[in-house]
Design a protein around this motif. Structure first.
Motif, PDB file in Angstrom:
ATOM      1  N   ILE A 293      32.988  40.678  38.325  1.00  0.00           N
ATOM      2  CA  ILE A 293      34.213  40.380  37.585  1.00  0.00           C
ATOM      3  C   ILE A 293      35.068  41.628  37.671  1.00  0.00           C
ATOM      4  O   ILE A 293      34.646  42.706  37.229  1.00  0.00           O
TER       5      ILE A 293
ATOM      6  N   SER B 145      39.052  43.545  37.227  1.00  0.00           N
ATOM      7  CA  SER B 145      40.274  43.458  36.419  1.00  0.00           C
ATOM      8  C   SER B 145      41.491  43.068  37.236  1.00  0.00           C
ATOM      9  O   SER B 145      42.525  42.709  36.687  1.00  0.00           O
TER      10      SER B 145
ATOM     11  N   PHE C 283      34.111  34.749  32.352  1.00  0.00           N
ATOM     12  CA  PHE C 283      35.357  34.924  33.109  1.00  0.00           C
ATOM     13  C   PHE C 283      36.393  33.885  32.698  1.00  0.00           C
ATOM     14  O   PHE C 283      37.576  34.215  32.520  1.00  0.00           O
ATOM     15  N   ASN C 284      35.974  32.652  32.530  1.00  0.00           N
ATOM     16  CA  ASN C 284      36.917  31.608  32.119  1.00  0.00           C
ATOM     17  C   ASN C 284      37.534  31.899  30.753  1.00  0.00           C
ATOM     18  O   ASN C 284      38.676  31.520  30.488  1.00  0.00           O
TER      19      ASN C 284
ATOM     20  N   GLU D 220      40.250  35.000  31.628  1.00  0.00           N
ATOM     21  CA  GLU D 220      41.241  34.945  32.707  1.00  0.00           C
ATOM     22  C   GLU D 220      42.641  34.623  32.193  1.00  0.00           C
ATOM     23  O   GLU D 220      43.595  35.396  32.429  1.00  0.00           O
ATOM     24  N   ASP D 221      42.826  33.500  31.512  1.00  0.00           N
ATOM     25  CA  ASP D 221      44.161  33.104  31.068  1.00  0.00           C
ATOM     26  C   ASP D 221      44.763  34.078  30.058  1.00  0.00           C
ATOM     27  O   ASP D 221      45.951  34.432  30.177  1.00  0.00           O
TER      28      ASP D 221
ATOM     29  N   TYR E 131      36.681  36.637  39.768  1.00  0.00           N
ATOM     30  CA  TYR E 131      35.243  36.448  39.651  1.00  0.00           C
ATOM     31  C   TYR E 131      34.758  35.847  40.961  1.00  0.00           C
ATOM     32  O   TYR E 131      35.214  34.773  41.375  1.00  0.00           O
TER      33      TYR E 131
ATOM     34  N   ARG F  56      45.768  39.718  38.123  1.00  0.00           N
ATOM     35  CA  ARG F  56      44.932  38.525  38.038  1.00  0.00           C
ATOM     36  C   ARG F  56      43.473  38.943  38.210  1.00  0.00           C
ATOM     37  O   ARG F  56      43.074  39.381  39.290  1.00  0.00           O
ATOM     38  N   PRO F  57      42.686  38.828  37.156  1.00  0.00           N
ATOM     39  CA  PRO F  57      41.262  39.155  37.292  1.00  0.00           C
ATOM     40  C   PRO F  57      40.582  38.200  38.268  1.00  0.00           C
ATOM     41  O   PRO F  57      41.064  37.093  38.514  1.00  0.00           O
TER      42      PRO F  57
END
Length: 236
Positions: free
Chosen positions: A160, A162, A196-197, A200-201, A217, A214-215
Motif C-alpha cells: 500500500i 501513498s 485500502f478501500n 482510498e476515497d 494497492y 492517488r494511493p
C-alpha cells in the motif's frame, strides 16, 4: 513481525528535513499494531532516522527470524525519489547524499530483500514521494469467514503506497487516514485490501490533500505473490 522505519532528519543539508512527522508516524503505527492487533512488542522493530546500513541490517535480521508461517509488515515514511532518465526509484535514509544518490536504497534492492524473507504474508506500507514506483503495473483463523481463509491460504507480497509517481504532502493525509481507520476498525479480521478501500476515497477527496495524489494497492512484482492477502487480526 513488523519493521517500522521513519526518517525525519537528514545529514545532507540539501535535503529538507520533515519536521519529525515520519518518526511520529512510526511511533503511532507501532503502538497501534501492538495494542490493537496481534503483534508482540518484541517482534516490532522501530528505526528512527536510520542510516542505509542500519536499514539493510534489519532486512537481513528479518531474513533470519521470519519463517514460512509468519506474517510481516514493513513500513517506511520519509523522503523518496524517482529518476525518470534511469527509471530508478529509491528510499532516502538519514545519511542519503542527494548530489550523487549515495546511501540510498533502490526499489530493486527492497524487492530483493522482500523476496528473500520467507514469510507467509508480507505487506509493505510506504508513505513517501514516488512510493508507487516500487510497484509494477499468528492466531488461528478458525472463526474467520471462508473469504478470509481463502485470502490467507495463498502467499502474498503486496504494498500500500501513498502515491504513484508523484510527490506527496509532508504533512501526511495518507497517515492520518491509515491510523484513523486502523483505530476505528471493528472487524476481527481486516484484510489489507479492505484497509485500502477504507482509506482510498478519503485521501483523494480530502481538501487538504493534493488532488493528483492517488494511493495504490498492488502486488510487488517478482517477489512470489500468489494472490493471497495480509490479514490484520484485532485483539479482543
Amino acid at each position: 513481525y513488523a519493521l517500522i522505519i521513519g526518517v525525519s532528519d537528514y545529514k545532507d543539508e540539501s535535503i529538507v528535513d520533515l519536521n519529525g512527522e515520519p518518526t511520529k508516524d512510526a511511533d503511532a503505527l507501532s503502538q497501534l499494531l501492538i495494542s490493537k492487533y496481534h503483534f508482540s512488542r518484541q517482534n516490532v522493530t522501530v528505526l528512527k532516522n536510520p542510516t542505509e546500513n542500519q536499514i539493510i541490517k534489519e532486512f537481513y535480521n528479518l531474513r533470519k527470524k521470519v519463517g514460512k508461517n509468519d506474517n510481516l509488515v514493513i513500513f517506511y515514511a520519509g523522503h523518496g525519489n524517482y529518476d525518470e532518465s534511469s527509471e530508478k526509484g529509491y528510499w532516502m535514509p538519514s545519511d542519503a547524499e542527494m548530489e550523487f544518490e549515495g546511501n540510498v536504497i533502490l526499489n530493486t534492492s527492497i524487492v530483493s530483500y522482500i523476496k528473500s524473507i520467507n514469510s507467509k504474508h508480507t505487506l509493505l506500507i510506504a508513505d513517501a514521494c514516488f512510493s508507487g514506483s516500487i510497484l509494477t503495473r499468528t492466531r488461528s483463523l478458525s472463526n474467520a469467514s471462508n473469504a478470509v481463509k481463502a485470502k490467507y491460504a495463498l502467499t502474498s507480497r503486496k504494498a500500500i503506497t501513498s502515491g504513484a509517481l508523484e510527490t506527496v504532502p509532508n504533512k501526511s493525509v495518507f497517515m492520518e487516514y491509515l491510523i484513523k481507520k486502523l483505530k476505528d476498525n471493528s472487524r476481527e479480521y481486516l484484510s489489507a485490501g479492505q484497509l485500502f478501500n477504507m482509506i482510498e476515497d478519503p485521501i483523494i477527496d480530502n481538501p487538504r490533500g493534493d488532488k493528483t495524489q492517488r494511493p495504490i494497492y498492488a502486488p510487488i512484482s517478482g517477489t512470489g505473490n500468489e494472490g493471497g492477502d495480509f490479514i490484520l487480526i484485532r485483539r479482543n
